[in-house]
Design an enzyme around this catalytic site. Structure first.
Site, PDB file in Angstrom:
ATOM      1  N   ASP A  39       7.408   6.451  -4.256  1.00  0.00           N
ATOM      2  CA  ASP A  39       6.965   5.575  -3.176  1.00  0.00           C
ATOM      3  C   ASP A  39       7.289   6.201  -1.815  1.00  0.00           C
ATOM      4  O   ASP A  39       8.460   6.386  -1.479  1.00  0.00           O
ATOM      5  CB  ASP A  39       7.652   4.212  -3.314  1.00  0.00           C
ATOM      6  CG  ASP A  39       6.952   3.109  -2.545  1.00  0.00           C
ATOM      7  OD1 ASP A  39       6.021   3.411  -1.786  1.00  0.00           O
ATOM      8  OD2 ASP A  39       7.352   1.944  -2.698  1.00  0.00           O
ATOM      9  N   ASP A  40       6.275   6.560  -1.059  1.00  0.00           N
ATOM     10  CA  ASP A  40       6.441   7.145   0.282  1.00  0.00           C
ATOM     11  C   ASP A  40       7.114   8.512   0.264  1.00  0.00           C
ATOM     12  O   ASP A  40       7.754   8.893   1.251  1.00  0.00           O
ATOM     13  CB  ASP A  40       7.245   6.211   1.201  1.00  0.00           C
ATOM     14  CG  ASP A  40       6.429   5.037   1.720  1.00  0.00           C
ATOM     15  OD1 ASP A  40       5.291   4.848   1.262  1.00  0.00           O
ATOM     16  OD2 ASP A  40       6.944   4.301   2.585  1.00  0.00           O
TER      17      ASP A  40
ATOM     18  N   CYS B 166       0.462   2.187   0.417  1.00  0.00           N
ATOM     19  CA  CYS B 166       0.959   1.605  -0.834  1.00  0.00           C
ATOM     20  C   CYS B 166      -0.081   0.801  -1.597  1.00  0.00           C
ATOM     21  O   CYS B 166      -0.457   1.153  -2.712  1.00  0.00           O
ATOM     22  CB  CYS B 166       2.167   0.709  -0.554  1.00  0.00           C
ATOM     23  SG  CYS B 166       3.515   1.512   0.329  1.00  0.00           S
TER      24      CYS B 166
ATOM     25  N   ARG C  33      -2.242   1.847  -5.048  1.00  0.00           N
ATOM     26  CA  ARG C  33      -1.964   1.175  -6.319  1.00  0.00           C
ATOM     27  C   ARG C  33      -3.206   0.479  -6.870  1.00  0.00           C
ATOM     28  O   ARG C  33      -3.415   0.413  -8.085  1.00  0.00           O
ATOM     29  CB  ARG C  33      -0.804   0.189  -6.143  1.00  0.00           C
ATOM     30  CG  ARG C  33       0.510   0.915  -5.934  1.00  0.00           C
ATOM     31  CD  ARG C  33       1.593   0.079  -5.261  1.00  0.00           C
ATOM     32  NE  ARG C  33       2.510   0.969  -4.589  1.00  0.00           N
ATOM     33  CZ  ARG C  33       3.539   1.574  -5.171  1.00  0.00           C
ATOM     34  NH1 ARG C  33       3.802   1.331  -6.443  1.00  0.00           N
ATOM     35  NH2 ARG C  33       4.305   2.400  -4.496  1.00  0.00           N
TER      36      ARG C  33
ATOM     37  N   LYS D 299       7.581  -1.230  -8.871  1.00  0.00           N
ATOM     38  CA  LYS D 299       6.922  -1.942  -7.776  1.00  0.00           C
ATOM     39  C   LYS D 299       5.483  -2.298  -8.136  1.00  0.00           C
ATOM     40  O   LYS D 299       4.673  -1.418  -8.403  1.00  0.00           O
ATOM     41  CB  LYS D 299       6.958  -1.060  -6.528  1.00  0.00           C
ATOM     42  CG  LYS D 299       6.170  -1.560  -5.336  1.00  0.00           C
ATOM     43  CD  LYS D 299       6.390  -0.635  -4.161  1.00  0.00           C
ATOM     44  CE  LYS D 299       5.443  -0.919  -3.007  1.00  0.00           C
ATOM     45  NZ  LYS D 299       5.740  -0.072  -1.835  1.00  0.00           N
TER      46      LYS D 299
ATOM     47  N   HIS E   7       3.279  -4.890  -6.141  1.00  0.00           N
ATOM     48  CA  HIS E   7       2.683  -4.906  -4.799  1.00  0.00           C
ATOM     49  C   HIS E   7       1.158  -5.068  -4.818  1.00  0.00           C
ATOM     50  O   HIS E   7       0.462  -4.534  -3.943  1.00  0.00           O
ATOM     51  CB  HIS E   7       3.077  -3.643  -4.015  1.00  0.00           C
ATOM     52  CG  HIS E   7       3.054  -3.839  -2.526  1.00  0.00           C
ATOM     53  ND1 HIS E   7       3.005  -2.800  -1.629  1.00  0.00           N
ATOM     54  CD2 HIS E   7       3.035  -4.973  -1.778  1.00  0.00           C
ATOM     55  CE1 HIS E   7       2.994  -3.256  -0.403  1.00  0.00           C
ATOM     56  NE2 HIS E   7       3.007  -4.580  -0.457  1.00  0.00           N
TER      57      HIS E   7
ATOM     58  N   HIS F  52      11.235   4.891  -0.771  1.00  0.00           N
ATOM     59  CA  HIS F  52      10.793   3.943   0.258  1.00  0.00           C
ATOM     60  C   HIS F  52      12.005   3.261   0.909  1.00  0.00           C
ATOM     61  O   HIS F  52      13.027   3.048   0.261  1.00  0.00           O
ATOM     62  CB  HIS F  52       9.892   2.900  -0.415  1.00  0.00           C
ATOM     63  CG  HIS F  52       9.111   2.024   0.499  1.00  0.00           C
ATOM     64  ND1 HIS F  52       9.683   1.040   1.272  1.00  0.00           N
ATOM     65  CD2 HIS F  52       7.768   1.957   0.751  1.00  0.00           C
ATOM     66  CE1 HIS F  52       8.729   0.406   1.962  1.00  0.00           C
ATOM     67  NE2 HIS F  52       7.560   0.949   1.669  1.00  0.00           N
TER      68      HIS F  52
ATOM     69  N   ASP G 130       2.537   7.824  -3.916  1.00  0.00           N
ATOM     70  CA  ASP G 130       1.458   6.903  -3.552  1.00  0.00           C
ATOM     71  C   ASP G 130       0.835   7.193  -2.187  1.00  0.00           C
ATOM     72  O   ASP G 130      -0.252   6.690  -1.879  1.00  0.00           O
ATOM     73  CB  ASP G 130       1.946   5.443  -3.608  1.00  0.00           C
ATOM     74  CG  ASP G 130       3.020   5.123  -2.576  1.00  0.00           C
ATOM     75  OD1 ASP G 130       3.642   6.059  -2.046  1.00  0.00           O
ATOM     76  OD2 ASP G 130       3.244   3.921  -2.312  1.00  0.00           O
ATOM     77  N   ASN G 131       1.495   7.976  -1.370  1.00  0.00           N
ATOM     78  CA  ASN G 131       0.959   8.367  -0.068  1.00  0.00           C
ATOM     79  C   ASN G 131       1.912   9.384   0.541  1.00  0.00           C
ATOM     80  O   ASN G 131       2.922   9.738  -0.060  1.00  0.00           O
ATOM     81  CB  ASN G 131       0.760   7.175   0.871  1.00  0.00           C
ATOM     82  CG  ASN G 131       1.915   6.192   0.916  1.00  0.00           C
ATOM     83  OD1 ASN G 131       1.768   5.021   0.521  1.00  0.00           O
ATOM     84  ND2 ASN G 131       3.072   6.637   1.376  1.00  0.00           N
TER      85      ASN G 131
ATOM     86  N   LYS H  72       1.712   8.957   6.223  1.00  0.00           N
ATOM     87  CA  LYS H  72       1.184   7.738   5.600  1.00  0.00           C
ATOM     88  C   LYS H  72       0.348   6.948   6.627  1.00  0.00           C
ATOM     89  O   LYS H  72       0.662   6.958   7.805  1.00  0.00           O
ATOM     90  CB  LYS H  72       2.391   6.909   5.139  1.00  0.00           C
ATOM     91  CG  LYS H  72       2.126   5.474   4.720  1.00  0.00           C
ATOM     92  CD  LYS H  72       3.468   4.817   4.420  1.00  0.00           C
ATOM     93  CE  LYS H  72       3.341   3.330   4.149  1.00  0.00           C
ATOM     94  NZ  LYS H  72       4.657   2.719   3.893  1.00  0.00           N
TER      95      LYS H  72
END
Length: 570
Positions: free
Chosen positions: A48-49, A86, A90, A146, A148, A228, A349-350, A405
């Protein structure tokens, strides 16, 4: 093997040593559907991130020996793409569609009634999900981490088991923020020993063990929230990285760029990017940084540097802990004789998160920053803290790219991606340079599972999957030629072959880059090639209309460039 590829593999290995019911036909028609006995388990791990160069095998100084070993005996993609943020990423991952087609062009809960249905702010019901298709094919469908993606939640969307959190981020220290679904399932209890990354892995191992008892192949989606914000890690591991980052983000960027060249992930002719600017955003900060570059490290005050070092050291510790837990999962697969026939895919994810200025924020996701001094430094990353690390470190984590991001430039959408499947392909330590995207995961898994992608649900037709199976790339063969497109917050891009058209915000002019000669996006060719810009912009607009991006209601509206004059000469 060439001398150059031998040296790259040697460098990687030396780094490891030093790093201490409605289904009809599938969208992708495999020539010979795999037999149930040969179908692989599939483990999809999402960070994540995390920035492009945050793993050792992608040039980092962070200790990631387990992922590096998977890369050394597997495959690394150099041009794997996310959807820039995010929720959109996803949505693309779980549907095989562009995020706007699933209603998630923006963020969860941020509905825009003035915009097309691509900005619903939640998933619509016009698709089938990856776990639904995999479960229909006989797989156990397991998720930790996660979600989300709002309601309906992970169980209603096709997962048999879930442990994690449903929101966008949570404390890594607070067990009460994590849930077990379906309700009533037994759950572990940690007390004061809870740390999210460890707990997510514990539950993933439990879920996999349950699938083994049922003699089922499994699809595990392990969506870590690391690294993240809030930045949380044990003090001892944070301390380990303090000296590493005291040299500052400029030195870290230069060192990573050099290693990326040695690894073959950056071409020698690509320019080293200057420190990235901080694009305009909706957050009003006390000190206006918009459109200014991140400051030089040497220009930052000593007190501020100490605070920033601790933030980045915490982030690095989170990445190392995630790697350590992936090592636990690999060890379990090996011990149970499953590693060879398990496809492991790892990605982010990014790009790295710059929100919202060089100093980072504290307490919430707004502009507020606390300058930590003295004894306060040791409390950073601990249970009562809440930090991000800011745009300067995000720029370093995204080396060699520009921006972060949110954006359609490489810093927002380029992700590290490792593929490992000894029984399925043998490309030890290889680099795969073909562009690929999150929308490609669904068709890949459908093919490998011998699943069938339905053409209808009970209520409506199902859109065809947008992606392409990655299996040709796994075997070093070409994938079909295609366009890939992006839009988020008006940031937009289209990639066709070696060409990329990209714009920073809804009112900005298109920029054109030759990604073979200049993937760091330093030489804008838009003025030199107006015809190409016009044609690619037209294809982006056609995609945007088809996928619920256009028509935009917000202002200023996007206007495609005029067609170049037609020459009357023969």
């Amino acid at each position: 093997m060439t001398t150059q590829s031998t040296s790259r593999r040697a460098f990687l290995i030396s780094s490891l040593a030093g790093a201490g019911p409605v289904a009809l036909q599938p969208h992708v028609d495999a020539q010979q559907p795999p037999s149930p006995a040969s179908r692989p388990n599939i483990v999809l791990i999402l960070a994540d991130d995390m920035g492009f160069s945050d793993l050792g095998c992608y040039g980092s100084e962070i200790h990631t020996p387990h992922l590096d070993r998977l890369a050394a005996s597997g495959l690394r993609f150099s041009q794997f793409y996310s959807a820039a943020r995010c929720c959109p990423s996803r949505a693309a991952l779980i549907t095989g569609l562009y995020p706007h087609q699933a209603g998630m062009g923006f963020m969860l809960g941020k509905a825009r009634p003035d915009l097309p249905p691509g900005y619903l702010g939640q998933l619509n019901n016009r698709f089938v999900t990856l776990p639904q298709v995999m479960r229909d094919a006989g797989y156990a469908t397991l998720m930790c981490g996660k979600w989300h993606l709002g309601e309906p939640g992970p169980i209603e969307r096709g997962f048999d088991e879930f442990y994690g959190f449903l929101s966008g981020f949570e404390s890594f220290w607070d067990e009460s923020r994590y849930t077990r679904l379906p309700e009533g399932r037994p759950r572990r209890s940690y007390g004061s020993k809870f740390y999210a990354t460890d707990a997510l892995t514990d539950n993933a191992l439990d879920f996999v063990a349950g699938a083994r008892r049922e003699h089922k192949p499994y699809f595990l989606y392990l969506a870590y929230n690391a690294p993240h914000f809030p930045l949380h890690a044990p003090k001892k591991l944070i301390d380990k990285y303090v000296a590493v980052y005291e040299k500052g983000w400029d030195a870290i960027r230069e060192a990573r760029f050099a290693r990326l060249k040695t690894l073959g992930l950056v071409k020698p002719e690509w320019q080293f990017t200057p420190r990235s600017t901080i694009p305009p955003n909706r957050v009003v900060t006390p000190e206006t940084w918009e459109n200014k570059p991140n400051p030089a490290w040497d220009e930052v005050s000593p007190d501020r540097r100490a605070d920033l070092v601790r933030r980045m050291a915490t982030y690095a510790a989170m990445v190392e802990i995630m790697d350590r837990n992936i090592g636990r999962l690999v060890k379990d697969l090996r011990a149970n004789g499953e590693l060879d026939n398990t496809l492991i895919l790892f990605l982010s994810d990014n790009g790295a998160c710059a929100e919202w200025d060089p100093w980072g924020f504290d307490g919430s996701t707004g502009p507020d920053n606390i300058l930590h001094k003295g004894a306060q430094l040791k409390e950073m990353g601990q249970p009562r803290s809440f930090h991000s690390y800011g745009s300067g470190w995000a720029n370093a984590c995204n080396t060699p790219w520009r921006f972060y991001k949110h954006y359609g430039h490489e810093g927002g959408i380029a992700s590290p991606c490792i593929a490992h499947w000894p029984a399925g392909f043998s490309r030890e330590g290889a680099l795969e340079h073909q562009p690929a995207h999150l929308i490609d995961l669904m068709p890949t898994f459908v093919e490998l599972a011998g699943a069938k992608y339905p053409q209808r649900t009970r209520d409506s037709a199902v859109p065809a999957m947008e992606g392409e199976s990655l299996t040709p790339a796994f075997h070093g063969k070409p994938m079909p030629a295609r366009s890939l497109c992006w839009e988020h917050e008006g940031n937009r891009a289209i990639r066709e072959g070696k060409w990329k058209l990209v714009a920073l915000g809804p009112s900005a002019a298109w920029e054109l880059y030759d990604m073979e000669a200049d993937r760091t996006e330093m030489n804008n060719l838009a003025q030199a090639q107006p015809g190409r810009v016009h044609d690619m912009a037209g294809r982006w607009e056609a995609w945007a209309k088809r996928t619920n991006v256009l028509p935009w209601i917000w202002k200023p509206r996007y206007q495609p460039p005029p067609a170049p004059p037609v020459s009357s000469s023969l």
